[in-house]
Design an enzyme around this catalytic site. Structure first.
Site, short mmCIF file in Angstrom:
data_model
loop_
_atom_site.label_atom_id
_atom_site.label_comp_id
_atom_site.label_asym_id
_atom_site.label_seq_id
_atom_site.Cartn_x
_atom_site.Cartn_y
_atom_site.Cartn_z
N HIS A 228 37.10 37.05 59.33
CA HIS A 228 37.22 38.20 58.42
C HIS A 228 37.08 37.77 56.96
O HIS A 228 36.19 38.26 56.27
CB HIS A 228 38.57 38.89 58.67
N GLU B 120 36.82 17.71 43.93
CA GLU B 120 37.73 18.58 43.18
C GLU B 120 38.64 19.46 44.04
O GLU B 120 39.57 20.07 43.52
CB GLU B 120 36.93 19.51 42.25
N GLU C 225 44.38 47.54 52.52
CA GLU C 225 45.11 46.28 52.57
C GLU C 225 46.25 46.23 51.54
O GLU C 225 46.77 45.15 51.24
CB GLU C 225 44.16 45.08 52.34
N HIS D 52 35.27 38.50 51.55
CA HIS D 52 34.66 38.05 52.80
C HIS D 52 33.65 36.93 52.51
O HIS D 52 32.44 37.15 52.60
CB HIS D 52 33.96 39.23 53.49
N HIS E 292 41.23 39.71 47.86
CA HIS E 292 40.73 39.57 49.23
C HIS E 292 39.22 39.77 49.22
O HIS E 292 38.72 40.72 48.61
CB HIS E 292 41.39 40.63 50.14
P1 13P Z 1 39.31 48.80 51.84
O1 13P Z 1 38.03 49.54 51.59
O2 13P Z 1 40.39 49.70 52.41
O3 13P Z 1 39.79 48.04 50.62
O4 13P Z 1 39.05 47.73 52.99
C1 13P Z 1 38.12 46.70 52.82
C2 13P Z 1 38.48 45.46 53.57
O5 13P Z 1 37.96 44.41 53.24
C3 13P Z 1 39.45 45.52 54.66
O6 13P Z 1 39.91 44.25 55.03
ZN ZN Z 2 38.42 42.65 54.51
#
Ligand code: 13P
Ligand code: ZN
Length: 273
Positions: free
Chosen positions: A210, A169, A116, A141, A139
């Site tokens: 995602h 908040e 990413e 999940h 980033h």
């Molecule tokens: P990477 O292992 O390449 O960082 O990918 C993980 C991920 O969350 C892809 O969206």
């Molecule tokens: Zn991801």
């Protein structure tokens, strides 16, 4: 002179990657983090002065030429990063022509930056125009937020207002709201462009089914933003799971009062007051 591995940058970075894992938001190699460091910060460490490898990038990184980013490696498990920082994390410098990155520390098993990376670098370039102190793109999940993207309309105003109303908040932490991109294949320049475009007006962007991309001027700020959004999504899901019957909520007028009291500007046109 100390080694980079003993620096506060590695300490703070590996602490947060472990916390992301412990929250259950970065299973396996899920998630990635990048942290902009300045020339002054990096130059204190003798072991980051030489280039070990050069990796091409397939977008124009000229806006970031010469900048340093500490970044997680692709395929690296977040639970392990704290133990193997110089294998699972790398420090890169964007080449002068913006077409490649030099690895100046880490990735010592031949690894390379996250898949990413286009979204991270384009995100930094975009956010630096909004906030010159921009440092972190994160980033992950987050479970409840992902769940919400199955049951809730993917509408930025609707999702933002609902998350604002899930706890007092929220609006103070993300008055600019939360952006959403359509579902897309991850790990490429195309999703990077669409996401960084959203980062022009939102400090965080949802990737439906995602996860989330969040920005900030520090690791704590980016993490705190995700924590707050995820907490609001968790409350939403609990309400749904217990029947969805609302007896009372936070009104638009109360949100406006909160924003005034805390000196934040809610996204224009979102509050009906
Ligand atoms: P990477 O292992 O390449 O960082 O990918 C993980 C991920 O969350 C892809 O969206
Ligand atoms: Zn991801």
């Amino acid at each position: 002179m100390t080694n980079f591995i003993d620096s506060p940058f590695i300490r703070d970075f590996t602490k947060i990657t472990l916390q992301l894992y412990e929250h259950g938001w970065d299973e396996r190699n899920g998630g990635n983090v990048s942290y902009r460091l300045t020339e002054g910060e990096v130059s204190q460490y003798e072991d980051v002065q030489k280039i070990s490898r050069n990796i091409p990038i397939d977008f124009d990184g000229a806006d970031l030429a010469g900048m340093y980013f500490l970044v997680t490696g692709t395929g690296k498990y977040f639970k392990n990063i704290i133990e193997f920082p110089n294998r699972d994390v790398g420090l890169v410098r964007i080449a002068e022509d913006g077409k490649s990155v030099d690895i100046v520390w880490g990735f010592n098993d031949g690894g390379k930056p996250t898949s990413e990376f286009p979204t991270h670098l384009m995100g930094h370039a975009t956010r630096l125009k909004v906030n010159p102190n921009q440092r972190v793109i994160m980033h992950c999940h987050p479970t409840n937020l992902i769940a919400m993207t199955f049951t809730f309309p993917l509408d930025e105003k609707e999702i933002t207002k609902t998350l604002w109303k899930m706890q007092t908040e929220s609006i103070v932490v993300f008055p600019d709201g939360v952006g959403i991109v359509p579902w897309m294949v991850p790990g490429n320049t195309e999703i990077g462009k669409v996401t960084s475009d959203k980062l022009k007006e939102f400090s965080s962007v949802i990737w439906p089914q995602h996860g989330i991309f969040a920005s900030g001027s520090s690791i704590d700020e980016a993490f705190g933003l995700i924590e707050t959004i995820e907490k609001a999504a968790e409350i939403y899901n609990i309400i749904q799971a217990t029947g969805g019957q609302i007896q009372q909520t936070i009104t638009d007028q109360q949100l406006a009062n909160l924003a005034r009291a805390f000196g934040v500007k809610p996204k224009k046109g979102y509050l009906e007051v």
